[in-house]
Scaffold this active site. Sequence first.
Site, PDB file in Angstrom:
ATOM      1  N   CYS A  58      39.341  49.847  47.332  1.00  0.00           N
ATOM      2  CA  CYS A  58      40.246  48.699  47.236  1.00  0.00           C
ATOM      3  C   CYS A  58      40.427  47.954  48.560  1.00  0.00           C
ATOM      4  CB  CYS A  58      41.604  49.160  46.715  1.00  0.00           C
ATOM      5  SG  CYS A  58      41.469  50.133  45.214  1.00  0.00           S
ATOM      6  N   HIS A  88      49.564  45.056  50.105  1.00  0.00           N
ATOM      7  CA  HIS A  88      48.599  45.614  49.152  1.00  0.00           C
ATOM      8  C   HIS A  88      49.280  45.684  47.786  1.00  0.00           C
ATOM      9  CE1 HIS A  88      45.042  47.642  47.881  1.00  0.00           C
ATOM     10  NE2 HIS A  88      45.641  48.803  47.633  1.00  0.00           N
ATOM     11  N   GLU A 129      53.653  52.048  51.494  1.00  0.00           N
ATOM     12  CA  GLU A 129      53.385  50.820  52.245  1.00  0.00           C
ATOM     13  C   GLU A 129      54.689  50.267  52.835  1.00  0.00           C
ATOM     14  OE1 GLU A 129      50.964  46.567  51.913  1.00  0.00           O
ATOM     15  OE2 GLU A 129      51.489  47.641  50.068  1.00  0.00           O
ATOM     16  N   LYS A 159      49.080  40.613  43.593  1.00  0.00           N
ATOM     17  CA  LYS A 159      48.686  41.405  42.427  1.00  0.00           C
ATOM     18  C   LYS A 159      49.691  41.295  41.287  1.00  0.00           C
ATOM     19  CE  LYS A 159      46.011  44.828  45.055  1.00  0.00           C
ATOM     20  NZ  LYS A 159      46.259  44.325  46.425  1.00  0.00           N
ATOM     21  N   HIS A 175      44.897  43.952  40.061  1.00  0.00           N
ATOM     22  CA  HIS A 175      44.180  44.546  41.186  1.00  0.00           C
ATOM     23  C   HIS A 175      42.690  44.300  41.016  1.00  0.00           C
ATOM     24  CE1 HIS A 175      43.052  46.918  44.462  1.00  0.00           C
ATOM     25  NE2 HIS A 175      43.744  48.024  44.242  1.00  0.00           N
ATOM     26  N   PHE A 215      41.193  53.996  48.052  1.00  0.00           N
ATOM     27  CA  PHE A 215      40.974  55.418  47.779  1.00  0.00           C
ATOM     28  C   PHE A 215      40.056  55.996  48.864  1.00  0.00           C
ATOM     29  CE2 PHE A 215      41.561  55.448  42.839  1.00  0.00           C
ATOM     30  CZ  PHE A 215      42.920  55.269  43.020  1.00  0.00           C
TER      31      PHE A 215
END
Length: 413
Positions: free
Chosen positions: A162, A301, A312, A333, A338, A397
């Site tokens: 991502c 994010h 975050e 998002k 996403h 990830f």
Amino acid sequence: MRRVVVTGMGAVTPIGLNTEEFWEGLREGKTGFSEITQFDTTDFKVKVAASVKGFEGKNYMDVKSAKRMELFCQYAVAAAKEALEQSGIQMEQEDPYRVGCAIGSGVGSLQAMEREHKKMLERGPGRINPLLVPLMITNMAAGNVSIQFGLKGKSLNVVTACATGTHSIGEAFRTIQAGDADVMVAGGTESAITPIGIGGFTALTALSSSNDVNRCSIPFDKDRSGFVMGEGAGVVVLEELEHAKKRGAHILAELAGYGATSDAYHITSPAEDGMGAAMAMQYAIRDAGASPEEIEYINAHGTSTHHNDLFETRAIKQVFGEHAYQMKINSTKSMIGHLLGAAGAVEVIACILQMQHEYIHATVGLQESEEELDLDYMKGSGIDKKFHYALTNSLGFGGHNASLLVKKFEEQE
């Protein structure tokens, strides 16, 4: 150090097929969530995604080329075409070996893999499409863009899940700073709304458990339950400042800082204290020669997963302390879902558009946050606001963290 500016942008998103439509959607708080139509979801728990609608590859390239590209490559070519056209670069007037490409995809074509695997099981390995591998592999977005537009410089495919789009732009930025190119076409692309894509992320419990299109992707909300799969592409043209000035380019923004770290913690979860993401932000700010107090806005994010939004937030507090409470923070998002490998690139474009229009969009769908999520996440509606810097984060990830700092372009530093 060579200064790097943005002279072109291109976007294919669930709320618009170009940057103008994308901006209109952001301003209006439009969402791109709808029932999945790419396959039969009867046996699937998740039935909602953020799909690109109305896209036709033949509108951006010749039909023969389009047939030899999977959707993630077609999106990349379409976004790159828009970005290059906006930049005004004429390739016949450039040294093509000084114009490179860094466009990544986190997944590549699951569609090609699923289609040919089914064919192999039903009809035998002799019926596999000879082009399966070049259709499927992730580097073909950069490869096809380079071929379509004659970009003969450094060609990269960064794959960091991502964080792919953000790392791709960051590494292109470094390439120009180091003098290895004068122009880089950079970004990310993805199209993974397929049975194995949705099924795999569902099995991981990463996707939203809500099939309500109005309450599925709700970053920083106490009822958030996972992310919504999106698709699309974002591409920017990065250019060394003197090169851009020499050809009279219109400069949209300056890319001023890039930070990248690893959590070295867990294959899917961010570090609980947020220090990996915090250090990426600190490095980007330091790289730009800015101070934390100068940063007024963060495009988070903000995936709408429990862990990401909480950790975050902790990272932001680590970096900014009390100043964090004075900042505006939003998640694109909340409108487009996403986009995996394309997310960071599209969000860089969102930052530049908001900076240009002096407007910060809302985090759509956000109603109420839990106690620790106590920053200003742009609940309710957007606001008119001038700002000089925009910081954007991507966390992938594997513990990959990337931050980019965009600033309003000024002739003199």
